[in-house]
Design an enzyme around this catalytic site. Sequence first.
Site, short mmCIF file in Angstrom:
data_model
loop_
_atom_site.label_atom_id
_atom_site.label_comp_id
_atom_site.label_asym_id
_atom_site.label_seq_id
_atom_site.Cartn_x
_atom_site.Cartn_y
_atom_site.Cartn_z
N ASN A 284 0.82 -1.21 0.00
CA ASN A 284 0.00 0.00 0.00
C ASN A 284 0.85 1.26 0.00
O ASN A 284 1.93 1.30 0.59
CB ASN A 284 -0.94 0.02 1.20
N ILE A 285 0.32 2.31 -0.59
CA ILE A 285 1.09 3.54 -0.74
C ILE A 285 1.48 4.13 0.61
O ILE A 285 2.53 4.76 0.74
CB ILE A 285 0.30 4.57 -1.58
N LYS A 286 0.66 3.91 1.65
CA LYS A 286 1.00 4.47 2.97
C LYS A 286 2.25 3.84 3.56
O LYS A 286 2.95 4.45 4.36
CB LYS A 286 -0.18 4.31 3.93
N GLY A 287 2.55 2.60 3.18
CA GLY A 287 3.81 1.98 3.55
C GLY A 287 3.97 1.63 5.01
O GLY A 287 2.99 1.36 5.72
#
Length: 248
Positions: free
Chosen positions: A124-127
Site C-alpha cells: 500500500n502507498i501508505k507503507g
Amino acid sequence: MNPIRPYGDTTGDGMVQLSFTLPIAHSKVADGAAVQLANKMGMDPALVVHSKPMGEGFTFFVVYGRVNHLVEPDKVQVVERDYPLLTPKEANAAIKRSLRRRLVVVGACIGTDAHTVGIDAILNIKGFAGEKGLEYYREIKVVNLGAQVSVPQLVDRSLAEKADAVLVSQVVTQRDAHLLNTREMSAAFREAYPAGRQPLLVVGGPRFDEAMSTDLGVDRVFSRGTTPGEVASFIVHRMTDRPTRKAS
C-alpha cells in the site's frame, strides 16, 4: 569477538526473561510448574514474575532467571543484504532503463491467513516505518489480492498479469502452516511456468527464518521489521540483473 553473557541487572549476570503458556489452571501449583520448566531449561534460580489465566485450563507466565550459557557472536550465521538499498527514484530509473516497461508485482496472503497488515505495509502507498509502499513507485504495477487467496488463484492471477514478482505474507504459523503453504506455492509455480521463466517468489512474516529460502523453494525470505524499500530494492536488483523479458 569475545563470548558474551545475557545482561539483566548488571553486566554479564546472565539474567533472562522468558514467556510461555502451560495447559494448567492458574494456581500456585501452576507457578511451581513454570519454575520447574524454567529450571529444566537451564534457568537457575528462576522466578515467576507474572502469571495470568488464559481461558479455562491455561496459564500464561513470565519467568525471570539466570542462565550460564555463553553467546559466541563470531559463530552466528545470518542472511546479510547483498544488494544496494534504492530510493524510489533510483528504483524507478533502474526499471525504466532495464525493462523498458512497468514491473508487475502480485501480492497476497495465501491459505486461510486473513492477516493483511504485513502485505499491506509493503504494497500500500501508505507503507511502513516512514517508507512508502510499492504502489508509490511509478514504474511498478501492484496487484494486491488481499487475504485467504488459494494457491491456484495466485498462480492463475500471476499468469494473467504476467507478474515479475509474487509477494506472499504469512502470519498464521500454527502447525507450521506458513511453511507448508509456502512449499505448496513454490511447487505450484514450478509446475505452471517453464523452467527459468517463473516470477520471483518472495515470502515474509514475523516467524520466517531468512535462511530457509532454498528449503522453501523461493527466491527470498523476509522476516519481521522488513520495510517496503528493502523489498523493492531486492526485486529491482534481481529483475534488472536478469535477461530482459520483452513486453507483450
